[in-house]
Design an enzyme around this catalytic site. Structure first.
Site, PDB file in Angstrom:
ATOM      1  N   SER A 177       3.270   3.529   8.089  1.00  0.00           N
ATOM      2  CA  SER A 177       3.835   4.526   7.171  1.00  0.00           C
ATOM      3  C   SER A 177       4.715   5.554   7.857  1.00  0.00           C
ATOM      4  O   SER A 177       4.592   5.808   9.060  1.00  0.00           O
ATOM      5  CB  SER A 177       2.708   5.224   6.421  1.00  0.00           C
ATOM      6  N   ASN A 188       0.847  -1.200   0.000  1.00  0.00           N
ATOM      7  CA  ASN A 188       0.000   0.000   0.000  1.00  0.00           C
ATOM      8  C   ASN A 188       0.881   1.247   0.000  1.00  0.00           C
ATOM      9  O   ASN A 188       1.706   1.374  -0.915  1.00  0.00           O
ATOM     10  CB  ASN A 188      -1.119  -0.031   1.037  1.00  0.00           C
ATOM     11  N   ASP A 189       0.733   2.160   0.933  1.00  0.00           N
ATOM     12  CA  ASP A 189       1.328   3.502   0.832  1.00  0.00           C
ATOM     13  C   ASP A 189       2.816   3.536   0.457  1.00  0.00           C
ATOM     14  O   ASP A 189       3.606   2.793   1.028  1.00  0.00           O
ATOM     15  CB  ASP A 189       1.275   4.228   2.183  1.00  0.00           C
ATOM     16  N   ARG A 244      -0.400   8.630  13.769  1.00  0.00           N
ATOM     17  CA  ARG A 244       0.500   7.946  12.830  1.00  0.00           C
ATOM     18  C   ARG A 244       0.961   8.760  11.620  1.00  0.00           C
ATOM     19  O   ARG A 244       0.507   9.843  11.373  1.00  0.00           O
ATOM     20  CB  ARG A 244      -0.149   6.646  12.336  1.00  0.00           C
ATOM     21  N   ASP A 245       1.855   8.105  10.876  1.00  0.00           N
ATOM     22  CA  ASP A 245       2.362   8.533   9.575  1.00  0.00           C
ATOM     23  C   ASP A 245       3.237   9.784   9.623  1.00  0.00           C
ATOM     24  O   ASP A 245       2.961  10.791   8.952  1.00  0.00           O
ATOM     25  CB  ASP A 245       1.184   8.726   8.584  1.00  0.00           C
ATOM     26  N   TRP A 302      -9.072   1.811  -0.242  1.00  0.00           N
ATOM     27  CA  TRP A 302      -9.260   0.874   0.882  1.00  0.00           C
ATOM     28  C   TRP A 302     -10.602   0.141   0.835  1.00  0.00           C
ATOM     29  O   TRP A 302     -10.738  -0.919   1.449  1.00  0.00           O
ATOM     30  CB  TRP A 302      -9.141   1.614   2.221  1.00  0.00           C
ATOM     31  N   GLU A 336      -4.951  10.676   7.302  1.00  0.00           N
ATOM     32  CA  GLU A 336      -3.715   9.894   7.343  1.00  0.00           C
ATOM     33  C   GLU A 336      -2.666  10.547   6.441  1.00  0.00           C
ATOM     34  O   GLU A 336      -2.988  11.383   5.596  1.00  0.00           O
ATOM     35  CB  GLU A 336      -3.984   8.461   6.865  1.00  0.00           C
TER      36      GLU A 336
HETATM   37  C1  FRU Z   1      -2.918   4.637   4.958  1.00  0.00           C
HETATM   38  C2  FRU Z   1      -2.593   3.779   6.164  1.00  0.00           C
HETATM   39  C3  FRU Z   1      -1.700   4.549   7.120  1.00  0.00           C
HETATM   40  C4  FRU Z   1      -0.999   3.454   7.868  1.00  0.00           C
HETATM   41  C5  FRU Z   1      -0.834   2.404   6.805  1.00  0.00           C
HETATM   42  C6  FRU Z   1      -0.937   0.991   7.318  1.00  0.00           C
HETATM   43  O1  FRU Z   1      -3.227   3.911   3.831  1.00  0.00           O
HETATM   44  O2  FRU Z   1      -3.786   3.383   6.791  1.00  0.00           O
HETATM   45  O3  FRU Z   1      -2.396   5.460   7.949  1.00  0.00           O
HETATM   46  O4  FRU Z   1       0.201   3.889   8.404  1.00  0.00           O
HETATM   47  O5  FRU Z   1      -1.838   2.620   5.841  1.00  0.00           O
HETATM   48  O6  FRU Z   1      -0.597   0.057   6.342  1.00  0.00           O
END
Ligand code: FRU
Length: 495
Positions: A101, A43-44, A165-166, A299, A218
């Site tokens: 992330s 993903n990210d 997060r992130d 998502w 996020e």
């Molecule tokens: C965004 C997210 C972030 C998180 C990550 C988890 O797509 O939900 O907030 O850090 O993916 O995989």
């Protein structure tokens, strides 16, 4: 005959080496010029950093399966942002703590002390995530990003929160300090922190809620973006994701506070498609402007898309600039110029007039870039259909009544997910310039990216057509539409 048998048995013996290599990246729906991991889930994009001639792309990765889980940082490097060389997993899940992330910086002055002035460290700042707690942590590399060590006194930031997060960090030169943007997803806020050494962090301010608050916030990224045509002039842009789309705010940052220059409720979107999320940028790089990369997915159905043995792709890298349109600063996104190196011999058409008709062009393909300059009919819809075949196709059109562009995948296969089927239409208001609309379209097996009017509006959308659905038509339902120029370049594969 004997000889043939010998050759056939040799081929079987070689299976697993040369031949499975050929098959990998040749699968159904596999993008040919978008980055995808060889196998398993991504993903990210994470830790986008340019260092010593290489662009590092880290990304949320599950080393064990083709669905989300066991989050770790996958890794690849590139010299041109187009051709990627996969490297071993950089950061692995440990003792039940997943690696969510985050970002990475080149700590040139060795402020962290993890390297030396002669051999500065790369430092990754990521969220450690368990079921009940999210904290911010460091890891570092002193061999140009190949091997990583987690800092032994992690975490560096803990507010005892489940959702926190992130982290995204950059060097704020005027005050010689690091600034981190971090998300409070539930309250739809971005907090900013400052540090001199990447280890000790103090909160500077909190921004939001504002704009689109419909989903959890996020992946923030705060950066200076140049104003188009005015060298040396910049404004600050805060990119954020709100599940399942993205937005940005334009304004100023004084080292402590970000001020949004638009009314609180104003929503600006970097991408109007269904499949663009969690984009962050290389702030400093030789192109002299930030380059963003997003995750081309959503998502609501990301775990269900019918691709194997990988799932998830990075969208095309885009350079970012700002331009004032109708009194509002807007992000202008341009696919990086290096992409043009993939163009093969083009097929071109000029001055095609169509009136209430559909014309099938001779070109066929599902890995191409196209430029279309159209004068839309004054009524009805004028557009392009790609992935045409078996009565199916994806439509990109301009509607004269609504003055909107529609990107519509409703007439493409959607059997695998009701959530995917429910999100078939993407729209955005656009302007005609001298009565013309310009489209730059990238079709890469299962990813379509559309840049309207040189990147004033962008759409990223996934589609899963059959291989044989590779036709291309132009159409109008009103009178007097003209396609002044059409140029299609079949594209080389980066694999
Ligand atoms: C965004 C997210 C972030 C998180 C990550 C988890 O797509 O939900 O907030 O850090 O993916 O995989």
């Amino acid at each position: 005959m004997k000889r043939n048998l010998f050759i056939i048995s040799m081929l079987f013996l070689m299976n697993g080496s040369v031949f499975s290599q050929l098959k990998l990246y040749g699968e159904n729906f596999r993008p040919q010029f978008h980055y995808t991991p060889e196998r398993n889930w991504m993903n990210d994009p994470n830790g986008l950093v340019y260092y010593k001639g290489q662009y590092h792309l880290f990304y949320q990765y599950n080393p064990y399966a083709n669905v989300w889980g066991h989050m770790s940082w996958g890794h690849a490097v590139s010299k041109d942002l187009i051709h990627w060389r996969p490297l071993p997993v950089a950061l692995e899940e440990e003792k039940g703590m997943m690696i969510f992330s985050g970002s990475a910086v080149a700590d040139i002055n060795n402020t962290s002390g993890f390297g030396s002035k002669v051999n500065p460290p790369l430092v990754a700042i990521y969220t450690g995530s368990t079921d009940t707690l999210q904290t911010q942590n460091l890891a570092y590399s002193t061999d140009n990003g190949v091997q990583w060590k987690k800092y032994n006194t992690n975490p560096v930031l803990n507010e005892n929160k489940k959702d926190f997060r992130d982290p995204n960090v950059f060097w704020y030169a005027p005050e010689k300090k690091w600034v981190m943007s971090l998300s409070y997803p539930i309250t739809r806020q971005i907090a900013f922190y400052g540090s001199e050494n990447l280890r000790d962090w103090k909160q500077l301010s909190v921004f939001g809620p504002a704009g689109d608050t419909s989903g959890v916030w996020e992946c923030p990224d705060l950066m200076k973006v140049p104003v188009m045509g005015q060298p040396g002039t910049y404004k600050w842009v805060l990119l954020t994701s709100q599940n399942a789309g993205m937005q940005y705010f334009v304004g100023d940052f004084d080292g402590k506070n970000f001020t949004n220059e638009n009314p609180k409720g104003k929503i600006l979107k970097p991408d109007f498609g269904t499949d663009y999320y969690a984009a962050i940028a290389y702030h400093f790089n030789p192109l002299g402007r930030p380059v963003s990369i997003g995750w081309a997915n959503n998502w609501n159905y990301a775990n269900e898309i019918p691709t194997y043995p990988w799932k998830g792709a990075a969208a095309l890298p885009r350079t970012l600039q700002l331009k004032k349109i109708n009194d509002t600063w807007q992000l202008i996104q341009t696919p990086v110029v290096a992409l043009q190196s993939l163009r093969k011999q083009p097929v071109a058409y000029t001055n095609k007039k169509i009136t209430k008709t559909t014309e099938l062009l001779g070109f066929k393909g599902n890995v191409w870039e196209g430029e279309f300059v159209m004068q839309p009919a004054a009524t009805g819809e004028t557009g392009i259909q790609l992935a045409v075949g078996n009565g199916l196709g994806m439509t990109l059109s301009y509607n004269a009544a609504t003055k909107q562009v529609n990107v519509d995948r409703s007439n493409t296969p959607d059997y695998f997910s009701a959530a995917f089927a429910a999100r078939a239409l993407s729209t955005a208001p656009v302007r005609l310039i001298n009565n013309e609309l310009k489209w730059r379209v990238f079709f890469d097996k299962s990813i379509v990216e559309v840049f309207v009017n040189n990147g004033e509006q962008v759409f990223t959308v996934q589609v899963f057509p059959g291989e044989e659905n590779n036709g291309l038509t132009i159409f109008s339902t009103g009178d007097g539409a003209v396609f002044k120029r059409i140029t299609i370049w079949p594209m080389k594969s980066i694999w």
